[in-house]
Design a protein around this motif. Sequence first.
Motif, mmCIF file in Angstrom:
data_model
loop_
_atom_site.group_PDB
_atom_site.id
_atom_site.type_symbol
_atom_site.label_atom_id
_atom_site.label_comp_id
_atom_site.label_asym_id
_atom_site.label_seq_id
_atom_site.Cartn_x
_atom_site.Cartn_y
_atom_site.Cartn_z
ATOM 1 N N ALA A 166 1.454 -52.573 -18.127
ATOM 2 C CA ALA A 166 2.152 -51.353 -17.733
ATOM 3 C C ALA A 166 2.933 -51.551 -16.438
ATOM 4 C CB ALA A 166 1.149 -50.217 -17.575
ATOM 5 N N LEU A 167 2.311 -52.196 -15.459
ATOM 6 C CA LEU A 167 2.977 -52.428 -14.179
ATOM 7 C C LEU A 167 4.165 -53.380 -14.323
ATOM 8 C CD1 LEU A 167 -0.209 -52.757 -11.968
ATOM 9 C CD2 LEU A 167 1.572 -51.043 -11.623
ATOM 10 N N SER A 168 4.047 -54.326 -15.244
ATOM 11 C CA SER A 168 5.083 -55.360 -15.366
ATOM 12 C C SER A 168 6.350 -54.859 -16.050
ATOM 13 C CB SER A 168 4.529 -56.575 -16.119
ATOM 14 O OG SER A 168 4.299 -56.263 -17.487
ATOM 15 N N ILE A 169 6.263 -53.774 -16.833
ATOM 16 C CA ILE A 169 7.440 -53.330 -17.592
ATOM 17 C C ILE A 169 7.968 -51.971 -17.135
ATOM 18 C CG2 ILE A 169 6.729 -54.656 -19.612
ATOM 19 C CD1 ILE A 169 6.005 -51.995 -20.969
ATOM 20 N N SER A 170 7.359 -51.376 -16.110
ATOM 21 C CA SER A 170 7.764 -50.044 -15.670
ATOM 22 C C SER A 170 8.470 -50.102 -14.323
ATOM 23 C CB SER A 170 6.553 -49.116 -15.579
ATOM 24 O OG SER A 170 5.592 -49.641 -14.678
ATOM 25 N N ASN A 171 9.220 -49.047 -14.043
ATOM 26 C CA ASN A 171 9.876 -48.916 -12.741
ATOM 27 C C ASN A 171 8.920 -48.353 -11.693
ATOM 28 O OD1 ASN A 171 12.258 -47.892 -14.921
ATOM 29 N ND2 ASN A 171 12.824 -49.555 -13.535
ATOM 30 N N ARG A 172 8.186 -47.325 -12.084
ATOM 31 C CA ARG A 172 7.223 -46.698 -11.182
ATOM 32 C C ARG A 172 5.931 -46.429 -11.929
ATOM 33 N NH1 ARG A 172 7.867 -41.934 -9.586
ATOM 34 N NH2 ARG A 172 9.415 -41.258 -11.123
ATOM 35 N N THR A 173 4.842 -46.279 -11.163
ATOM 36 C CA THR A 173 3.529 -46.077 -11.761
ATOM 37 C C THR A 173 2.759 -45.010 -10.996
ATOM 38 O OG1 THR A 173 3.369 -48.342 -12.616
ATOM 39 C CG2 THR A 173 1.300 -47.185 -12.270
ATOM 40 N N TYR A 174 2.029 -44.201 -11.748
ATOM 41 C CA TYR A 174 1.044 -43.277 -11.192
ATOM 42 C C TYR A 174 -0.332 -43.725 -11.654
ATOM 43 C CZ TYR A 174 4.916 -40.037 -10.268
ATOM 44 O OH TYR A 174 6.091 -39.464 -9.823
ATOM 45 N N ALA A 175 -1.258 -43.889 -10.723
ATOM 46 C CA ALA A 175 -2.650 -44.202 -11.057
ATOM 47 C C ALA A 175 -3.457 -42.915 -10.978
ATOM 48 C CB ALA A 175 -3.206 -45.240 -10.098
ATOM 49 N N LEU A 176 -4.204 -42.625 -12.053
ATOM 50 C CA LEU A 176 -4.990 -41.394 -12.119
ATOM 51 C C LEU A 176 -6.477 -41.689 -12.124
ATOM 52 C CD1 LEU A 176 -2.201 -40.745 -13.942
ATOM 53 C CD2 LEU A 176 -3.371 -38.550 -14.102
ATOM 54 N N SER A 177 -7.229 -40.753 -11.575
ATOM 55 C CA SER A 177 -8.693 -40.811 -11.614
ATOM 56 C C SER A 177 -9.217 -39.391 -11.661
ATOM 57 C CB SER A 177 -9.236 -41.537 -10.381
ATOM 58 O OG SER A 177 -10.652 -41.558 -10.406
ATOM 59 N N THR A 178 -10.070 -39.122 -12.640
ATOM 60 C CA THR A 178 -10.693 -37.796 -12.832
ATOM 61 C C THR A 178 -9.693 -36.653 -12.689
ATOM 62 O OG1 THR A 178 -11.416 -37.704 -10.503
ATOM 63 C CG2 THR A 178 -12.978 -38.591 -12.129
ATOM 64 N N GLY A 179 -8.576 -36.782 -13.386
ATOM 65 C CA GLY A 179 -7.619 -35.697 -13.474
ATOM 66 C C GLY A 179 -6.691 -35.523 -12.309
ATOM 67 N N GLN A 180 -6.627 -36.507 -11.401
ATOM 68 C CA GLN A 180 -5.761 -36.406 -10.242
ATOM 69 C C GLN A 180 -5.009 -37.709 -10.025
ATOM 70 O OE1 GLN A 180 -9.190 -35.161 -7.676
ATOM 71 N NE2 GLN A 180 -7.806 -33.548 -6.996
ATOM 72 N N VAL A 181 -3.821 -37.615 -9.441
ATOM 73 C CA VAL A 181 -3.061 -38.800 -9.055
ATOM 74 C C VAL A 181 -3.639 -39.317 -7.745
ATOM 75 C CG1 VAL A 181 -0.816 -39.685 -8.333
ATOM 76 C CG2 VAL A 181 -0.955 -38.014 -10.200
ATOM 77 N N VAL A 182 -4.067 -40.586 -7.753
ATOM 78 C CA VAL A 182 -4.666 -41.164 -6.548
ATOM 79 C C VAL A 182 -3.752 -42.162 -5.858
ATOM 80 C CG1 VAL A 182 -7.051 -40.763 -7.253
ATOM 81 C CG2 VAL A 182 -5.911 -42.862 -7.976
ATOM 82 N N LEU A 183 -2.818 -42.745 -6.599
ATOM 83 C CA LEU A 183 -1.842 -43.668 -6.034
ATOM 84 C C LEU A 183 -0.563 -43.587 -6.859
ATOM 85 C CD1 LEU A 183 -3.877 -46.956 -5.399
ATOM 86 C CD2 LEU A 183 -2.768 -45.567 -3.632
ATOM 87 N N SER A 184 0.574 -43.787 -6.211
ATOM 88 C CA SER A 184 1.832 -43.840 -6.942
ATOM 89 C C SER A 184 2.842 -44.636 -6.131
ATOM 90 C CB SER A 184 2.375 -42.428 -7.202
ATOM 91 O OG SER A 184 2.703 -41.778 -5.994
ATOM 92 N N GLY A 185 3.845 -45.150 -6.834
ATOM 93 C CA GLY A 185 4.885 -45.900 -6.151
ATOM 94 C C GLY A 185 5.594 -46.840 -7.093
#
Length: 237
Positions: free
Chosen positions: A198-217
């Motif tokens: 997913a990281l290798s083919i996308s422009n940006r990423t959101y990481a989720l945990s228990t229904g919330q965004v915890v990291l993005s960029g």
Amino acid sequence: MLSFENVELYYDHVYALKGVSIELMEGETVALIGANGAGKSSILRAITGLRKIKSGRITYLGERLDGRPAADIVRSGIAMVPEGRRVFPLMSVKDNLLMGAFTRTDKAGIDQTLESVLTRFPRLRERFNQQASTLSGGEQQMMVIGRALMAKPRLLLLDEPSLGIAPKLVQDIARAIVAISRDEGVSVLLVEQNSRMALSISNRTYALSTGQVVLSGPSADLMHDERIKAAYLGGEL
């Protein structure tokens, strides 16, 4: 193009999304990563109208999306490839693909899109008249991506396209996702547990945990983020 603003979604009394805000710009591929139950697929269900949000706002091309019927959302230019492929097993590859064009009436355009899909996925041309149940898992995944493309979407939602697929075909599908975005100008929202892919083919990423965004960029930056490496990439690149 697509915006989530403080979206909350519940299953009975258990929250699946709690104050989630994400955005996707036209032409982008944006990835959603996280463990099972993190809320990734719930975002796709909210976009497509399969689950009603409790609060917040979803907009697409400047118009409010939440609350609209699912069929209306498909007609607006959004197509989804569900987790688990969901093929019509007794129908041919041809008929499975044509099911994706059920909202269209332009026969010449449908024929042109079908030819484009078969060119992108040559295996489907080889198996055009076979029953879908006779295809491998990877071939079925190609078929359901092709089925979604038959709707001529502006936004393609992909839910775990690598799940249960042989590693070599995962690479083929990853390359196809990149090509679809690049060549056809389709924006992509990708839900994946295969975080490296997913990281290798996308422009940006959101990481989720228990229904919330915890990291993005930007995905290229997150690939080297120690928190992402530890949580999703086995601690190493």
